[in-house]
Design an enzyme around this catalytic site. Structure first.
Site, PDB file in Angstrom:
ATOM      1  N   ARG A 227       0.781  -3.619  -7.019  1.00 31.83           N
ATOM      2  CA  ARG A 227      -0.548  -4.145  -6.670  1.00 31.83           C
ATOM      3  C   ARG A 227      -1.586  -3.278  -7.379  1.00 31.83           C
ATOM      4  O   ARG A 227      -1.421  -2.051  -7.462  1.00 31.83           O
ATOM      5  CB  ARG A 227      -0.733  -4.033  -5.146  1.00 31.83           C
ATOM      6  CG  ARG A 227      -2.020  -4.567  -4.599  1.00 31.83           C
ATOM      7  CD  ARG A 227      -1.986  -6.076  -4.475  1.00 31.83           C
ATOM      8  NE  ARG A 227      -3.193  -6.583  -3.824  1.00 31.83           N
ATOM      9  CZ  ARG A 227      -4.257  -7.040  -4.485  1.00 31.83           C
ATOM     10  NH1 ARG A 227      -4.278  -7.051  -5.805  1.00 31.83           N
ATOM     11  NH2 ARG A 227      -5.299  -7.502  -3.820  1.00 31.83           N
TER      12      ARG A 227
ATOM     13  N   CYS B  74      -2.603  -8.249 -15.160  1.00 32.95           N
ATOM     14  CA  CYS B  74      -2.861  -8.986 -16.406  1.00 32.95           C
ATOM     15  C   CYS B  74      -4.308  -9.464 -16.469  1.00 32.95           C
ATOM     16  O   CYS B  74      -4.933  -9.454 -17.533  1.00 32.95           O
ATOM     17  CB  CYS B  74      -1.886 -10.149 -16.561  1.00 32.95           C
ATOM     18  SG  CYS B  74      -1.783 -11.208 -15.122  1.00 32.95           S
TER      19      CYS B  74
ATOM     20  N   CYS C  69       5.904 -13.631 -10.697  1.00 32.30           N
ATOM     21  CA  CYS C  69       4.650 -12.879 -10.508  1.00 32.30           C
ATOM     22  C   CYS C  69       4.548 -12.319  -9.085  1.00 32.30           C
ATOM     23  O   CYS C  69       4.677 -13.062  -8.108  1.00 32.30           O
ATOM     24  CB  CYS C  69       3.474 -13.797 -10.804  1.00 32.30           C
ATOM     25  SG  CYS C  69       1.886 -13.048 -10.447  1.00 32.30           S
TER      26      CYS C  69
ATOM     27  N   SER D  27       0.873  -1.173   0.000  1.00 30.95           N
ATOM     28  CA  SER D  27       0.000   0.000   0.000  1.00 30.95           C
ATOM     29  C   SER D  27       0.908   1.220   0.000  1.00 30.95           C
ATOM     30  O   SER D  27       2.131   1.089  -0.078  1.00 30.95           O
ATOM     31  CB  SER D  27      -0.893  -0.050   1.237  1.00 30.95           C
ATOM     32  OG  SER D  27      -1.891   0.930   1.173  1.00 30.95           O
TER      33      SER D  27
ATOM     34  N   CYS E 120       2.954  -5.667 -17.320  1.00 26.61           N
ATOM     35  CA  CYS E 120       3.331  -6.509 -16.172  1.00 26.61           C
ATOM     36  C   CYS E 120       4.571  -5.900 -15.510  1.00 26.61           C
ATOM     37  O   CYS E 120       5.616  -5.781 -16.150  1.00 26.61           O
ATOM     38  CB  CYS E 120       3.623  -7.933 -16.621  1.00 26.61           C
ATOM     39  SG  CYS E 120       4.319  -8.898 -15.256  1.00 26.61           S
TER      40      CYS E 120
ATOM     41  N   CYS F 151       0.039  -8.808  -8.605  1.00 26.84           N
ATOM     42  CA  CYS F 151      -0.610  -7.490  -8.652  1.00 26.84           C
ATOM     43  C   CYS F 151      -1.988  -7.566  -9.313  1.00 26.84           C
ATOM     44  O   CYS F 151      -2.825  -6.716  -9.095  1.00 26.84           O
ATOM     45  CB  CYS F 151       0.278  -6.477  -9.369  1.00 26.84           C
ATOM     46  SG  CYS F 151       0.366  -6.685 -11.154  1.00 26.84           S
TER      47      CYS F 151
ATOM     48  N   THR G 105      -7.821   1.846   3.059  1.00 21.44           N
ATOM     49  CA  THR G 105      -7.639   0.994   4.242  1.00 21.44           C
ATOM     50  C   THR G 105      -8.734   1.251   5.272  1.00 21.44           C
ATOM     51  O   THR G 105      -9.281   0.307   5.850  1.00 21.44           O
ATOM     52  CB  THR G 105      -6.252   1.231   4.855  1.00 21.44           C
ATOM     53  OG1 THR G 105      -5.276   0.986   3.833  1.00 21.44           O
ATOM     54  CG2 THR G 105      -5.997   0.298   6.019  1.00 21.44           C
TER      55      THR G 105
HETATM   56  C1  FAD Z   1       0.125   1.498  -4.461  1.00 20.86           C
HETATM   57  C2  FAD Z   1      -0.994   1.626  -3.493  1.00 20.86           C
HETATM   58  C3  FAD Z   1      -1.050   2.706  -2.630  1.00 20.86           C
HETATM   59  C4  FAD Z   1      -2.083   2.823  -1.711  1.00 20.86           C
HETATM   60  N1  FAD Z   1      -2.061   3.851  -0.825  1.00 20.86           N
HETATM   61  C5  FAD Z   1      -2.973   3.892   0.155  1.00 20.86           C
HETATM   62  C6  FAD Z   1      -2.871   4.869   1.189  1.00 20.86           C
HETATM   63  O1  FAD Z   1      -1.937   5.667   1.223  1.00 20.86           O
HETATM   64  N2  FAD Z   1      -3.833   4.871   2.156  1.00 20.86           N
HETATM   65  C7  FAD Z   1      -4.867   3.971   2.159  1.00 20.86           C
HETATM   66  O2  FAD Z   1      -5.704   4.018   3.062  1.00 20.86           O
HETATM   67  N3  FAD Z   1      -4.991   3.060   1.177  1.00 20.86           N
HETATM   68  C8  FAD Z   1      -4.062   2.981   0.191  1.00 20.86           C
HETATM   69  N4  FAD Z   1      -4.151   2.013  -0.767  1.00 20.86           N
HETATM   70  C9  FAD Z   1      -5.316   1.116  -0.768  1.00 20.86           C
HETATM   71  C10 FAD Z   1      -5.241   0.067   0.335  1.00 20.86           C
HETATM   72  O3  FAD Z   1      -3.993  -0.563   0.324  1.00 20.86           O
HETATM   73  C11 FAD Z   1      -6.359  -0.935   0.118  1.00 20.86           C
HETATM   74  O4  FAD Z   1      -7.574  -0.265   0.024  1.00 20.86           O
HETATM   75  C12 FAD Z   1      -6.417  -1.957   1.241  1.00 20.86           C
HETATM   76  O5  FAD Z   1      -5.209  -2.645   1.347  1.00 20.86           O
HETATM   77  C13 FAD Z   1      -7.574  -2.926   1.003  1.00 20.86           C
HETATM   78  O6  FAD Z   1      -7.593  -3.861   2.028  1.00 20.86           O
HETATM   79  P1  FAD Z   1      -8.207  -5.311   1.771  1.00 20.86           P
HETATM   80  O7  FAD Z   1      -8.134  -6.030   3.070  1.00 20.86           O
HETATM   81  O8  FAD Z   1      -9.504  -5.187   1.120  1.00 20.86           O
HETATM   82  O9  FAD Z   1      -7.245  -6.013   0.697  1.00 20.86           O
HETATM   83  P2  FAD Z   1      -5.681  -6.288   0.672  1.00 20.86           P
HETATM   84  O10 FAD Z   1      -4.940  -5.301   1.478  1.00 20.86           O
HETATM   85  O11 FAD Z   1      -5.319  -6.437  -0.756  1.00 20.86           O
HETATM   86  O12 FAD Z   1      -5.524  -7.700   1.395  1.00 20.86           O
HETATM   87  C14 FAD Z   1      -6.019  -8.880   0.823  1.00 20.86           C
HETATM   88  C15 FAD Z   1      -5.284 -10.064   1.441  1.00 20.86           C
HETATM   89  O13 FAD Z   1      -5.932 -11.263   1.012  1.00 20.86           O
HETATM   90  C16 FAD Z   1      -4.972 -12.204   0.573  1.00 20.86           C
HETATM   91  N5  FAD Z   1      -5.632 -13.064  -0.409  1.00 20.86           N
HETATM   92  C17 FAD Z   1      -6.148 -12.689  -1.603  1.00 20.86           C
HETATM   93  N6  FAD Z   1      -6.720 -13.742  -2.216  1.00 20.86           N
HETATM   94  C18 FAD Z   1      -6.570 -14.801  -1.386  1.00 20.86           C
HETATM   95  C19 FAD Z   1      -6.962 -16.174  -1.471  1.00 20.86           C
HETATM   96  N7  FAD Z   1      -7.674 -16.646  -2.511  1.00 20.86           N
HETATM   97  N8  FAD Z   1      -6.623 -17.005  -0.441  1.00 20.86           N
HETATM   98  C20 FAD Z   1      -5.943 -16.524   0.636  1.00 20.86           C
HETATM   99  N9  FAD Z   1      -5.540 -15.228   0.752  1.00 20.86           N
HETATM  100  C21 FAD Z   1      -5.871 -14.384  -0.238  1.00 20.86           C
HETATM  101  C22 FAD Z   1      -3.861 -11.339   0.000  1.00 20.86           C
HETATM  102  O14 FAD Z   1      -2.645 -12.053  -0.057  1.00 20.86           O
HETATM  103  C23 FAD Z   1      -3.835 -10.172   0.978  1.00 20.86           C
HETATM  104  O15 FAD Z   1      -2.994 -10.438   2.073  1.00 20.86           O
HETATM  105  C24 FAD Z   1      -3.126   1.865  -1.700  1.00 20.86           C
HETATM  106  C25 FAD Z   1      -3.089   0.776  -2.568  1.00 20.86           C
HETATM  107  C26 FAD Z   1      -2.026   0.637  -3.445  1.00 20.86           C
HETATM  108  C27 FAD Z   1      -1.977  -0.566  -4.341  1.00 20.86           C
HETATM  109  S1  SF4 Z   2      -0.382 -10.530 -11.661  1.00 23.99           S
HETATM  110 FE1  SF4 Z   2       0.000 -10.516 -13.853  1.00 23.99          FE
HETATM  111  S2  SF4 Z   2       0.741  -8.469 -14.294  1.00 23.99           S
HETATM  112 FE2  SF4 Z   2       0.943  -8.755 -12.064  1.00 23.99          FE
HETATM  113  S3  SF4 Z   2       3.004  -9.528 -11.736  1.00 23.99           S
HETATM  114 FE3  SF4 Z   2       1.682 -11.309 -11.958  1.00 23.99          FE
HETATM  115  S4  SF4 Z   2       1.790 -11.809 -14.122  1.00 23.99           S
HETATM  116 FE4  SF4 Z   2       2.552  -9.712 -13.920  1.00 23.99          FE
END
Ligand code: FAD
Ligand code: SF4
Length: 544
Positions: free
Chosen positions: A300, A519, A513, A55, A488, A516, A336
């Protein structure tokens, strides 16, 4: 193949991100308050909690405060309060300071590592009696005879690349639950199946996404200003492409720098990875990263569709929370707090539902969410992201009107379009020439993936499945010059040719991979299906 064993729980949570952990904690808090037993299990595909979490992150602590009003006494890892916001417009050589939009003011917020916050949340959850199994990916949704969700099954281990069991073979495990909470984050692979099975996206806009690429650096003390939050728009992107950067100064001379690009970008030659690398060479940005050390790298996708893309949230036997449902607030660049709050609301609805024993579907959850601050917050900003269809300057003008004059109450709602439909053909696009990495502030893909500590068991079925193996060459290469080579961020997709430069074919380096999901989202014909690899595979982020 051996039969699967099963375990029974009241609630199974898929994903140990902020939404899933907040849901599990809230369930156990309620059980303790009411003196009832509720068994809760959380599955996480990363090798440990936090290993797949990436994040920014600036945290708005509103939901955390509701979950643990005493979070400070419990040593939550919120160390660096946000002190100063800077919002910059970049041209190739200059940086112009703009007024910070109201949604991007960060007074009262904290610059954190979300991976570390999740590790802390996991320890709190375990102390309350939640069972957390990291290194186990939920690979399949299980259904009862009446069609309701009965739980999930973890993937088999030790199925070789030829589809046969190897000497490592171990059957997956079935986890049966009265309710299953899907908290997989953005573009969840099981969530995607549920959308279809229960038609959860009927009548709403397609979800839209961005790709976020991030690095963590340790910089010179003289270049470090703890609490500084910088966002930029403009260069290196053209005004028609949505995106921008973040530079967050944490504790211990650490700086998180990243770049987000809307996956509705149109030029197939665009490379989000190279746009990010080139961004760091800007004269206003480069000095922070000189004589500094890059610690980690990753990427991601984020859900950007907002209010008009939120699917139906409950179905028989299960619920969607967090980014899996799409609760990110785009103008704030924060998801978050809304992810956590949705998990907490879901937990409250499930707890009440389990006690009443009524039906298979927790229909109280969508209603509770509608009455919460999550709904109000997302409703008010719903037109900001879609207004970028008018380009950066049009969007800035519209957002000012929407925010200051209409205060989010415009009598219209701008619609979203699916990202994969937005790519233009190469015949309508201009190539982009990216500079070579300098090895000081900019780098290549492979050395970047190396510091994401990504690892997958080599002898397993590829988790990147092509529905039609001819499409990468006959459609993607011919029409779009194989855009997967560029979007990617981990160099997984490569077009390779024979010695004479003929017979192109797509090589998939699945072991690189970083999960993220780009793809799965951006492939123009939706030919790539991302499924979970063996549990524990993927990146091993330290504190992203
Ligand atoms: C680059 C970036 C910057 C960001 N900046 C901010 C910020 O500054 N402030 C903020 O509040 N938000 C920010 N966000 C958004 C924030 O990170 C997300 O909104 C938040 O993490 C969502 O939480 P979540 O629990 O829904 O999902 P996630 O944080 O994605 O957690 C999902 C979890 O589930 C696991 N999982 C997925 N599928 C499976 C499966 N089938 N089996 C078992 N485990 C699985 C994953 O491995 C992961 O650990 C940012 C996001 C990104 C990508
Ligand atoms: S999820 Fe897809 S785009 Fe992301 S790293 Fe893996 S192969 Fe590349």
């Amino acid at each position: 193949m051996a039969a699967r064993e099963s375990m029974e729980y009241d609630v199974v949570v898929v994903g140990a991100g902020p939404s899933g952990l907040a849901a599990a904690i809230r369930l156990k808090q309620l059980a303790a308050e009411k003196g009832r037993e509720v068994s809760v299990c959380v599955l996480e595909k990363g090798s440990e909690v936090g290993a797949h979490i990436l994040s920014g992150a600036v945290l708005e602590p509103r939901a955390l405060e509701e979950l643990f009003p005493d979070w400070q006494a419990r040593d939550a890892p919120l160390i660096t309060p946000a002190q100063e916001d800077r919002f910059l417009f970049l041209t190739a050589r200059s940086a112009w300071r703009l007024p910070t939009p109201p949604q991007m003011h960060n007074t009262g917020n904290y610059i954190i590592s979300l991976g570390n916050l999740c590790r802390w949340l996991a320890s709190q959850a375990e102390a309350l009696g939640v069972e957390i199994y990291a290194g186990f990916a939920a690979a399949e949704v299980l259904y009862s005879e009446d069609g309701s969700v009965r739980g999930v099954a973890t993937g088999d281990l030790g199925i070789g690349h030829d589809g046969r069991p190897t000497d490592r073979y171990q059957a997956g495990m079935e986890l049966h639950a009265r309710q299953t909470i899907f908290a997989e984050g953005c573009r969840g692979s099981l969530t995607k199946r549920l959308f279809e099975r229960f038609d959860l996206r009927a009548g709403i806009d397609p979800q839209t996404y961005g790709i976020g690429i991030k690095e963590l650096w340790e910089v010179q003390a003289t270049r470090h200003q703890p609490g500084l939050v910088v966002h930029t728009v403009g260069w290196p992107l053209t005004p028609g492409t949505y995106g921008g950067s973040f530079v967050y100064h944490l504790e211990d001379n650490q700086v998180a720098v990243g770049f987000v690009i809307g996956l509705d970008y149109r030029n197939p030659y665009l490379s989000p990875f190279e746009e990010f690398q080139r961004f760091k060479t800007h004269p206003a940005i480069r000095p922070t990263f000189e004589q500094a050390r890059r610690i980690s790298y990753g990427a991601r996708a984020l859900s950007e569709g907002g209010f008009q893309s939120i699917p139906k949230l409950s179905f028989p036997g299960g619920l969607l929370v967090g980014d899996a449902a799409g609760f990110l607030n785009v103008p704030k660049i924060k998801g978050t707090h809304t992810a956590m709050k949705s998990g907490m609301i879901a937990a409250e609805a499930v707890f009440e539902h389990l006690a009443s024993g009524s039906g298979a579907e927790v229909s109280g959850y969508p209603e509770r969410l509608r009455r919460s601050w999550v709904h109000e917050e997302l409703y008010r900003v719903r037109n900001i992201r879609p207004s970028f269809r008018w380009g950066l300057f049009g969007a800035i003008a519209y957002s000012a009107l929407d925010t200051y004059v209409l205060r989010g109450r415009a009598p219209w709602t701008l619609r979203n379009h699916a990202d994969h439909t937005q790519l233009r053909k190469v015949s309508e696009s201009s190539p982009i020439h990216y500079p070579k990495p300098d090895g000081t502030v900019s780098f290549d893909r492979l050395s970047s993936v190396f510091i994401s500590n990504t690892n997958h068991e080599e002898d397993q079925l590829s988790h990147l499945r092509l529905k039609d193996p001819s499409v990468p060459i006959h459609v993607n290469l011919e029409l779009y010059d194989a855009p997967e080579q560029r979007y990617c961020p981990a160099g997984v997709y490569e077009i390779v040719r024979d010695a004479g430069g003929h017979n192109p074919r797509l090589q998939i380096n699945a072991q690189n991979c970083v999960h993220c999901k780009t793809c799965d989202i951006k492939d123009p014909t939706q030919n790539i299906d991302w499924v979970v690899p063996e549990g524990g595979g993927g990146p091993n982020y330290p504190n992203m």
